[in-house]
Design a protein around this motif. Structure first.
Motif, short mmCIF file in Angstrom:
data_model
loop_
_atom_site.label_atom_id
_atom_site.label_comp_id
_atom_site.label_asym_id
_atom_site.label_seq_id
_atom_site.Cartn_x
_atom_site.Cartn_y
_atom_site.Cartn_z
N UNK A 70 15.47 -8.53 -16.82
CA UNK A 70 14.90 -9.24 -15.52
C UNK A 70 13.62 -9.41 -15.93
N UNK A 71 12.95 -10.88 -15.19
CA UNK A 71 11.61 -11.29 -15.35
C UNK A 71 10.71 -10.27 -14.51
N UNK A 72 11.07 -9.44 -13.65
CA UNK A 72 10.37 -8.66 -12.78
C UNK A 72 9.10 -8.89 -11.77
N UNK A 73 8.86 -10.46 -11.84
CA UNK A 73 7.96 -10.71 -10.86
C UNK A 73 8.17 -12.24 -10.90
N UNK A 104 14.66 -21.69 -9.70
CA UNK A 104 16.08 -20.72 -9.86
C UNK A 104 17.17 -21.64 -9.93
N UNK A 105 17.52 -22.48 -8.70
CA UNK A 105 18.47 -23.25 -8.29
C UNK A 105 18.11 -24.65 -8.01
N UNK A 106 19.03 -25.45 -8.25
CA UNK A 106 18.87 -27.00 -7.87
C UNK A 106 18.60 -26.85 -6.46
N UNK A 107 19.15 -26.26 -5.53
CA UNK A 107 19.13 -26.21 -4.03
C UNK A 107 17.49 -25.73 -3.72
N UNK A 108 17.04 -24.78 -4.41
CA UNK A 108 15.44 -24.25 -4.26
C UNK A 108 14.49 -25.28 -5.00
N UNK A 109 15.04 -26.03 -5.99
CA UNK A 109 14.12 -27.20 -6.51
C UNK A 109 13.98 -28.35 -5.34
N UNK A 110 15.09 -28.61 -4.79
CA UNK A 110 14.90 -29.70 -4.04
C UNK A 110 14.04 -29.21 -2.78
N UNK A 111 14.36 -28.26 -2.35
CA UNK A 111 13.59 -27.44 -0.94
C UNK A 111 12.18 -27.62 -1.30
N UNK A 112 11.97 -27.19 -2.61
CA UNK A 112 10.35 -27.05 -3.04
C UNK A 112 9.70 -28.24 -3.15
N UNK A 113 10.33 -29.27 -3.73
CA UNK A 113 9.74 -30.48 -3.71
C UNK A 113 9.46 -31.36 -2.84
N UNK A 114 10.60 -31.39 -1.84
CA UNK A 114 10.34 -32.25 -0.60
C UNK A 114 9.27 -31.43 0.23
N UNK A 115 9.44 -30.00 0.49
CA UNK A 115 8.62 -29.51 1.66
C UNK A 115 7.03 -29.54 0.99
N UNK A 116 6.99 -29.52 -0.34
CA UNK A 116 5.28 -29.64 -1.12
C UNK A 116 4.72 -30.92 -0.93
N UNK A 117 5.79 -31.90 -1.09
CA UNK A 117 5.10 -33.27 -0.77
C UNK A 117 4.98 -34.24 0.19
N UNK A 118 5.77 -33.79 1.18
CA UNK A 118 5.80 -34.48 2.47
C UNK A 118 5.69 -33.70 3.73
N UNK A 119 5.20 -34.23 4.69
CA UNK A 119 5.04 -33.13 6.10
C UNK A 119 5.09 -33.92 7.29
N UNK A 267 7.38 -17.96 -4.04
CA UNK A 267 7.90 -16.69 -3.32
C UNK A 267 9.20 -16.42 -3.92
N UNK A 268 9.34 -16.41 -5.12
CA UNK A 268 10.70 -15.75 -5.51
C UNK A 268 10.61 -15.26 -6.97
N UNK A 269 11.33 -14.31 -7.29
CA UNK A 269 11.35 -13.95 -8.86
C UNK A 269 11.82 -14.68 -9.71
N UNK A 270 11.11 -14.91 -11.02
CA UNK A 270 11.42 -15.73 -11.90
C UNK A 270 12.79 -15.33 -12.59
N UNK A 271 13.58 -16.46 -12.95
CA UNK A 271 14.75 -16.10 -13.49
C UNK A 271 14.75 -15.15 -14.71
N UNK A 272 15.77 -14.62 -15.16
CA UNK A 272 15.62 -13.66 -16.44
C UNK A 272 15.18 -14.74 -17.64
N UNK A 273 14.33 -14.27 -18.45
CA UNK A 273 13.87 -15.09 -19.28
C UNK A 273 14.71 -15.21 -20.57
N UNK A 274 15.97 -14.28 -20.69
CA UNK A 274 16.94 -14.54 -21.60
C UNK A 274 17.73 -15.81 -21.40
N UNK A 275 17.94 -16.07 -19.97
CA UNK A 275 18.55 -17.55 -19.75
C UNK A 275 17.75 -18.75 -20.51
N UNK A 276 16.39 -18.70 -20.22
CA UNK A 276 15.58 -19.72 -20.88
C UNK A 276 15.78 -19.87 -22.10
#
Length: 387
Positions: A70-73, A104-119, A267-276
């Motif tokens: 685990x990444x742990x944080x 962590x996932x494509x779903x989280x990436x899209x949520x993160x990008x859109x909500x960070x860039x527009x309001x 606000x989420x734990x990083x993915x396991x480094x072994x996957x990277x």
């Protein structure tokens, strides 16, 4: 206790829309085991056949030895390992952008990008057949959500031209996950540059498969040798790359803004480094194994030729996603179940995933499908026409 939920489930089942999970007991491959029975599977997004590749398995073991499990944080609180950082650098170089950022996932990436860039004061322009994650992101952003007909550039331009939004963001699948067709990317880029809009491209189903050495849909066209600064590029790492996760690549200031403001990153734990660590091996295989994309092209051609005489229409797609349009929900389920009885897995895709009246079989091809696998599928489909 929840009679309304029970009633909703009953209605869904009566409409032929209830979904069930199936427990896979084998590694992901073109042949998988469910409940002790072996199946020929056309249901995976493992387009290059890397999900069970021996080099990736070895890299995961090496990564676990070096980084633990685990990444742990979270990334911003000591969860960002050297493996994550190396992969981000490699992905930026591989896709031709200044910087990349892991999610962590494509779903989280899209949520993160859109909500960070527009309001609230901004506007989002979205293709009507976009993936659900893009639609959900648009709603969460609280920006004005403007949809245009599928790949209708004239309609998009009209909406862009009449918008007075503070910031404009066009969002589109690069390869549409249920259609298999490809967005007109050069034209989208040109419109965004003309109307001073950002363009978020979701290349979940193109990365690794399309473009020079599998570098993605952006590199399919000679018009895009150098990426426009208006592009924000997202791709997933659990499909053609065979592992897990997602990334966003863009200009340095965009990536830095996401690090500071994208809540699904912060606000989420990083993915396991072994996957990277394993994904660095995956990138090497994607780049060097051109035979995998050649095999995919042959498989697509074989399927198309074999189904020319079918009463069901293959939607126009040059990608590994080959949707066979049936139309009726019950008939689509019947055919899918008929294939299953013959030891072949092809999922039935029904509303609300696709529009009403367009239920289909979503045939997903892999580089590791053999010619006799595709022959077995097409023969079974021809049998089911007359059964």
């Amino acid at each position: 206790m929840f009679p309304d939920l029970a009633e909703q489930l009953c209605v869904r089942e009566q409409q032929g829309l209830r979904r069930f999970r199936q427990v896979v007991e084998s590694p992901q491959a073109t042949h998988i085991t469910i409940d002790g029975r072996d199946y020929l599977a056309f249901s995976s997004n493992d387009y290059l056949g890397l999900a069970n590749h021996r080099d990736l398995i070895q890299s995961v073991c090496e990564g676990a030895q070096q980084y633990g499990v685990g990444a742990g944080a979270s990334h911003l609180i000591h969860g960002h390992s050297a493996a994550h950082h190396s992969l981000e650098d490699a992905l930026a170089q591989f896709t031709g952008f200044p910087r990349a950022l892991l999610f962590s996932t494509g779903y989280m990436a899209n949520i993160g990008v859109v909500t960070a860039l527009v309001g609230r004061e901004d506007a989002i322009f979205a293709d009507k057949l976009n993936h659900a994650s893009l639609n959900d992101a648009a709603l969460l952003s609280r920006a004005k959500f403007i949809r245009y007909p599928h790949i209708d550039l004239a309609a998009l331009e009209q909406r862009l031209a009449t918008s007075n939004a503070r910031r404009k963001l066009v969002i589109s699948d690069a390869v549409f996950s249920m259609e298999g067709d490809i967005a007109p990317i050069p034209q989208l880029v040109a419109l965004c540059e003309q109307y001073h809009a950002l363009l978020l491209l979701d290349d979940a189903h193109g990365f690794g498969v399309l473009g020079k050495q599998g570098r993605g849909s952006l590199l399919m066209s000679d018009h895009l040798k150098q990426h426009s600064p208006s592009i924000v590029y997202m791709a997933t790492l659990g499909k053609a790359a065979g592992v897990f996760g997602a990334f966003v690549a863009a200009q340095a200031e965009v990536i830095e803004a996401l690090i500071q403001s994208a809540r699904s990153y912060i606000y989420t734990t990083a993915t396991p480094p072994l996957l990277s660590h394993a994904l660095l091996t995956s990138l090497r295989l994607i780049e060097q194994d051109e035979w995998r994309r050649d095999a995919l092209a042959r498989n697509i051609a074989q399927l198309k030729e074999a189904l020319q005489s079918s009463p069901w229409q293959l939607l126009p797609s040059s990608t590994p996603i080959q949707p066979l349009l049936i139309g009726d929900n019950a008939e689509t389920v019947r055919i899918s179940q008929g294939l299953r009885k013959r030891g072949i897995l092809v999922p039935a895709i029904r509303p609300p995933t696709v529009p009403q009246g367009t239920a289909r079989l979503r045939i997903s091809l892999s580089a590791t499908h053999q010619p006799h696998d595709i022959l077995q599928l097409t023969q079974a489909l021809h049998e089911l026409v007359v059964s």
